[in-house]
Design a protein around this motif. Structure first.
Motif, PDB file in Angstrom:
ATOM      1  N   GLU A  67       0.828  -1.206   0.000  1.00 26.18           N
ATOM      2  CA  GLU A  67       0.000   0.000   0.000  1.00 26.18           C
ATOM      3  C   GLU A  67       0.865   1.261   0.000  1.00 26.18           C
ATOM      4  OE1 GLU A  67      -2.912   1.392   3.332  1.00 26.18           O
ATOM      5  OE2 GLU A  67      -3.947  -0.156   2.194  1.00 26.18           O
ATOM      6  N   LYS A  68       1.951   1.193   0.763  1.00 27.74           N
ATOM      7  CA  LYS A  68       2.880   2.328   0.839  1.00 27.74           C
ATOM      8  C   LYS A  68       3.531   2.590  -0.516  1.00 27.74           C
ATOM      9  CE  LYS A  68       6.897   3.879   3.531  1.00 27.74           C
ATOM     10  NZ  LYS A  68       7.889   3.465   4.551  1.00 27.74           N
ATOM     11  N   GLN A  69       3.993   1.510  -1.171  1.00 30.63           N
ATOM     12  CA  GLN A  69       4.618   1.649  -2.488  1.00 30.63           C
ATOM     13  C   GLN A  69       3.615   2.163  -3.513  1.00 30.63           C
ATOM     14  OE1 GLN A  69       7.806   1.363  -3.132  1.00 30.63           O
ATOM     15  NE2 GLN A  69       8.306   0.706  -1.059  1.00 30.63           N
ATOM     16  N   SER A  70       2.369   1.692  -3.403  1.00 29.99           N
ATOM     17  CA  SER A  70       1.303   2.143  -4.305  1.00 29.99           C
ATOM     18  C   SER A  70       1.043   3.638  -4.133  1.00 29.99           C
ATOM     19  CB  SER A  70       0.025   1.349  -4.024  1.00 29.99           C
ATOM     20  OG  SER A  70      -1.033   1.804  -4.823  1.00 29.99           O
ATOM     21  N   ASN A  71       1.041   4.100  -2.872  1.00 32.25           N
ATOM     22  CA  ASN A  71       0.841   5.532  -2.600  1.00 32.25           C
ATOM     23  C   ASN A  71       1.985   6.372  -3.135  1.00 32.25           C
ATOM     24  OD1 ASN A  71      -1.577   5.062  -1.297  1.00 32.25           O
ATOM     25  ND2 ASN A  71      -0.662   4.927   0.744  1.00 32.25           N
ATOM     26  N   ILE A  72       3.222   5.848  -2.968  1.00 28.58           N
ATOM     27  CA  ILE A  72       4.408   6.560  -3.467  1.00 28.58           C
ATOM     28  C   ILE A  72       4.339   6.675  -4.990  1.00 28.58           C
ATOM     29  CG2 ILE A  72       6.919   6.414  -3.773  1.00 28.58           C
ATOM     30  CD1 ILE A  72       7.043   5.132  -0.969  1.00 28.58           C
ATOM     31  N   ALA A  73       3.943   5.554  -5.651  1.00 29.87           N
ATOM     32  CA  ALA A  73       3.837   5.547  -7.114  1.00 29.87           C
ATOM     33  C   ALA A  73       2.753   6.515  -7.585  1.00 29.87           C
ATOM     34  CB  ALA A  73       3.526   4.131  -7.606  1.00 29.87           C
ATOM     35  N   ALA A  74       1.633   6.544  -6.844  1.00 31.74           N
ATOM     36  CA  ALA A  74       0.535   7.452  -7.210  1.00 31.74           C
ATOM     37  C   ALA A  74       0.974   8.905  -7.085  1.00 31.74           C
ATOM     38  CB  ALA A  74      -0.670   7.176  -6.314  1.00 31.74           C
ATOM     39  N   LYS A  75       1.723   9.210  -5.997  1.00 32.73           N
ATOM     40  CA  LYS A  75       2.211  10.580  -5.807  1.00 32.73           C
ATOM     41  C   LYS A  75       3.210  10.956  -6.898  1.00 32.73           C
ATOM     42  CE  LYS A  75       1.590  10.919  -0.793  1.00 32.73           C
ATOM     43  NZ  LYS A  75       2.267  10.975   0.515  1.00 32.73           N
ATOM     44  N   ALA A  76       4.085   9.993  -7.258  1.00 33.32           N
ATOM     45  CA  ALA A  76       5.084  10.246  -8.299  1.00 33.32           C
ATOM     46  C   ALA A  76       4.400  10.508  -9.641  1.00 33.32           C
ATOM     47  CB  ALA A  76       6.033   9.055  -8.410  1.00 33.32           C
ATOM     48  N   LEU A  77       3.352   9.688  -9.935  1.00 31.39           N
ATOM     49  CA  LEU A  77       2.610   9.859 -11.184  1.00 31.39           C
ATOM     50  C   LEU A  77       1.916  11.216 -11.224  1.00 31.39           C
ATOM     51  CD1 LEU A  77       1.673   8.548 -13.817  1.00 31.39           C
ATOM     52  CD2 LEU A  77      -0.270   7.596 -12.559  1.00 31.39           C
ATOM     53  N   SER A  78       1.341  11.586 -10.082  1.00 27.44           N
ATOM     54  CA  SER A  78       0.668  12.882  -9.981  1.00 27.44           C
ATOM     55  C   SER A  78       1.658  14.026 -10.196  1.00 27.44           C
ATOM     56  CB  SER A  78       0.002  13.008  -8.610  1.00 27.44           C
ATOM     57  OG  SER A  78      -0.558  14.282  -8.444  1.00 27.44           O
ATOM     58  N   SER A  79       2.855  13.858  -9.608  1.00 29.39           N
ATOM     59  CA  SER A  79       3.902  14.872  -9.747  1.00 29.39           C
ATOM     60  C   SER A  79       4.365  15.003 -11.205  1.00 29.39           C
ATOM     61  CB  SER A  79       5.088  14.507  -8.849  1.00 29.39           C
ATOM     62  OG  SER A  79       6.139  15.420  -9.015  1.00 29.39           O
ATOM     63  N   VAL A  80       4.500  13.825 -11.867  1.00 28.09           N
ATOM     64  CA  VAL A  80       4.934  13.825 -13.271  1.00 28.09           C
ATOM     65  C   VAL A  80       3.889  14.514 -14.144  1.00 28.09           C
ATOM     66  CG1 VAL A  80       5.312  12.341 -15.278  1.00 28.09           C
ATOM     67  CG2 VAL A  80       6.424  11.816 -13.112  1.00 28.09           C
ATOM     68  N   LYS A  81       2.624  14.178 -13.890  1.00 23.73           N
ATOM     69  CA  LYS A  81       1.537  14.796 -14.651  1.00 23.73           C
ATOM     70  C   LYS A  81       1.532  16.308 -14.460  1.00 23.73           C
ATOM     71  CE  LYS A  81      -1.785  10.992 -14.918  1.00 23.73           C
ATOM     72  NZ  LYS A  81      -3.103  10.501 -14.482  1.00 23.73           N
ATOM     73  N   HIS A  82       1.751  16.690 -13.200  1.00 23.84           N
ATOM     74  CA  HIS A  82       1.746  18.114 -12.887  1.00 23.84           C
ATOM     75  C   HIS A  82       2.882  18.832 -13.599  1.00 23.84           C
ATOM     76  CE1 HIS A  82       0.958  21.739 -10.640  1.00 23.84           C
ATOM     77  NE2 HIS A  82       2.206  21.758 -10.176  1.00 23.84           N
ATOM     78  N   SER A  83       4.077  18.208 -13.570  1.00 22.70           N
ATOM     79  CA  SER A  83       5.235  18.837 -14.209  1.00 22.70           C
ATOM     80  C   SER A  83       5.076  18.890 -15.731  1.00 22.70           C
ATOM     81  CB  SER A  83       6.522  18.082 -13.838  1.00 22.70           C
ATOM     82  OG  SER A  83       6.466  16.756 -14.325  1.00 22.70           O
ATOM     83  N   LEU A  84       4.475  17.849 -16.308  1.00 23.39           N
ATOM     84  CA  LEU A  84       4.239  17.844 -17.747  1.00 23.39           C
ATOM     85  C   LEU A  84       3.262  18.944 -18.145  1.00 23.39           C
ATOM     86  CD1 LEU A  84       3.997  14.039 -18.614  1.00 23.39           C
ATOM     87  CD2 LEU A  84       5.721  15.653 -19.424  1.00 23.39           C
ATOM     88  N   THR A  85       2.271  19.140 -17.331  1.00 19.78           N
ATOM     89  CA  THR A  85       1.292  20.192 -17.606  1.00 19.78           C
ATOM     90  C   THR A  85       1.959  21.557 -17.600  1.00 19.78           C
ATOM     91  OG1 THR A  85      -0.412  18.869 -16.552  1.00 19.78           O
ATOM     92  CG2 THR A  85      -0.910  21.183 -16.853  1.00 19.78           C
ATOM     93  N   GLU A  86       2.831  21.764 -16.610  1.00 18.64           N
ATOM     94  CA  GLU A  86       3.550  23.043 -16.540  1.00 18.64           C
ATOM     95  C   GLU A  86       4.462  23.219 -17.755  1.00 18.64           C
ATOM     96  OE1 GLU A  86       5.616  23.119 -12.873  1.00 18.64           O
ATOM     97  OE2 GLU A  86       3.885  23.819 -11.735  1.00 18.64           O
ATOM     98  N   GLU A  87       5.114  22.110 -18.134  1.00 19.09           N
ATOM     99  CA  GLU A  87       6.034  22.174 -19.271  1.00 19.09           C
ATOM    100  C   GLU A  87       5.263  22.487 -20.555  1.00 19.09           C
ATOM    101  OE1 GLU A  87       9.270  19.303 -21.575  1.00 19.09           O
ATOM    102  OE2 GLU A  87       8.384  18.689 -19.660  1.00 19.09           O
ATOM    103  N   GLU A  88       4.133  21.817 -20.706  1.00 14.15           N
ATOM    104  CA  GLU A  88       3.302  22.065 -21.876  1.00 14.15           C
ATOM    105  C   GLU A  88       2.811  23.515 -21.899  1.00 14.15           C
ATOM    106  OE1 GLU A  88       1.520  17.540 -22.307  1.00 14.15           O
ATOM    107  OE2 GLU A  88       0.275  19.170 -21.507  1.00 14.15           O
ATOM    108  N   PHE A  89       2.481  24.007 -20.713  1.00 14.98           N
ATOM    109  CA  PHE A  89       2.024  25.397 -20.612  1.00 14.98           C
ATOM    110  C   PHE A  89       3.126  26.360 -21.038  1.00 14.98           C
ATOM    111  CE2 PHE A  89      -0.459  28.901 -19.202  1.00 14.98           C
ATOM    112  CZ  PHE A  89       0.417  29.768 -18.563  1.00 14.98           C
ATOM    113  N   GLU A  90       4.357  26.095 -20.592  1.00 15.06           N
ATOM    114  CA  GLU A  90       5.493  26.946 -20.943  1.00 15.06           C
ATOM    115  C   GLU A  90       5.768  26.899 -22.452  1.00 15.06           C
ATOM    116  OE1 GLU A  90       7.162  29.103 -19.153  1.00 15.06           O
ATOM    117  OE2 GLU A  90       5.888  28.660 -17.423  1.00 15.06           O
ATOM    118  N   LEU A  91       5.696  25.650 -23.005  1.00 21.38           N
ATOM    119  CA  LEU A  91       5.920  25.508 -24.445  1.00 21.38           C
ATOM    120  C   LEU A  91       4.843  26.245 -25.239  1.00 21.38           C
ATOM    121  CD1 LEU A  91       6.938  21.733 -24.695  1.00 21.38           C
ATOM    122  CD2 LEU A  91       8.378  23.698 -25.241  1.00 21.38           C
TER     123      LEU A  91
END
Length: 350
Positions: A305-329
């Motif tokens: 469960e802990k690893q699943s939560n870490i993976a979910a947070k990492a995925l959320s972070s990646v999505k967030h960073s991609l959105t910002e990058e796309e916005f900048e582009l």
């Protein structure tokens, strides 16, 4: 490297908290067995003894605050009083439940705290549990039940006391975690605030509760030096037990504390067999094996469960960073287009 080092340090701290709780809890039960049994010192005043435990804990907390070892944070007095009332009701109700019910039913009531805590956390905090965690909890409950539950006798008064004990004990453990999170207060700091209130109330009400339980008054007890030393030993172990309980619940959850806490039951049965020649049947051994398997499954499920939560947070972070990058582009693309349009307009005018 730094993140990996932090994870290893956290794991060591977690193991240290669990080890402190198991060792101090088993130690205090062994000391109290010698202190309270008829073959020992016959000090049958459990509620008052708990008051002594919290008195020493409160003293340690005061010394720690005075020397600057720990910092005092504000928690509303009404919440501390409410918590202390719930905790003291839990202690008294558990003692009455043990007196009015058979040992078998008392053990069943303690085991039922795990599902009760799960339900209460779901109601109060909307917390949900994975299928693996639910299976592990069932296996632990079945295993501990096999090795501890024998005769099961219950009456109306005993059943009511058991229900009060289960509800108040479960609520107390949930409150420990929620108060720490709500006020960003450490486990020891919270304990140092609640211990004086619990000590005062238990030392006032304790002798009356013990009189109702045993028919004896503590002032008539003939205190010996050996008994006094064991009371001090019990109080010293209680300080570590109380600190580790708050620490474990603060770091994990009330459910985890309940599940892994049943390791203490296995240790107590084993030490009783080794030190006090208690009977060890095939039923006891089989139950302990099932309980340990359940605890291993639970640890695995929680890590999953802990690893699943870490993976979910990492995925959320990646999505967030991609959105910002796309916005900048996108922003850069718009600016470039506007610049070309100005240049083109200038050229046309020329």
């Amino acid at each position: 490297m730094a993140a990996e080092s932090d994870r290893k340090s956290s794991a060591v701290s977690d193991m240290g908290a669990w080890a402190m709780n198991v060792i101090s809890s088993v130690g205090i039960i062994m000391a109290n067995k010698q202190l309270m049994s008829s073959s020992g010192f016959g000090f049958g005043f459990a509620t008052t003894l708990t008051g002594f435990h919290f008195a020493l804990t409160a003293l340690v907390g005061m010394v720690s605050n005075a020397t600057g070892f720990s910092a005092s944070k504000h928690v509303p007095m009404w919440e501390l009083i409410f918590f202390s009332i719930v905790a003291n009701v839990s202690i008294a109700a558990m003692n009455f439940s043990l007196m009015l019910n058979s040992v078998g039913f008392y053990q069943i009531s303690k085991l039922s705290m795990i599902p009760v805590v799960c339900i209460m956390e779901w109601i109060l905090h909307s917390k949900r549990y994975s299928k693996e965690v639910k299976v592990a909890v069932v296996v632990v409950v079945v295993g501990v039940g096999i090795c501890t539950v024998t005769d099961v006798k219950v009456n109306a008064k005993g059943f009511i006391c058991a229900c009060v004990a289960i509800f108040s004990s479960s609520l107390q453990q949930i409150l420990i975690g929620s108060l720490q999170k709500k006020y960003s207060i450490g486990s020891f700091e919270l304990l140092s605030k609640t211990a004086p209130i619990q000590a005062l109330s238990l030392l006032v009400v304790g002798p009356l509760v013990d009189y109702l339980l045993s028919g004896k008054f503590i002032m008539n007890y003939n205190m010996t030096s050996g008994c006094f030393l064991f009371i001090l030993l019990s109080c010293a172990l209680a300080v570590f037990c109380n600190i580790s309980q708050y620490l474990c619940i603060g770091r994990f959850s009330a459910v985890s504390f309940q599940v892994i806490g049943h390791m203490k039951t296995v240790c107590i049965l084993t030490l009783g067999w080794v030190l006090f020649d208690s009977a060890m049947t095939f039923k006891n051994v089989a139950g302990m094996i099932v309980a340990i398997v359940g605890m291993v499954i639970y640890s695995w499920a929680m890590e999953l469960e802990k690893q699943s939560n870490i993976a979910a947070k990492a995925l959320s972070s990646v999505k967030h960073s991609l959105t910002e990058e796309e916005f900048e582009l996108l922003k850069e693309g718009v600016e470039t287009t506007q610049s070309k349009d100005v240049e083109l307009g200038g050229y046309t005018k020329g």
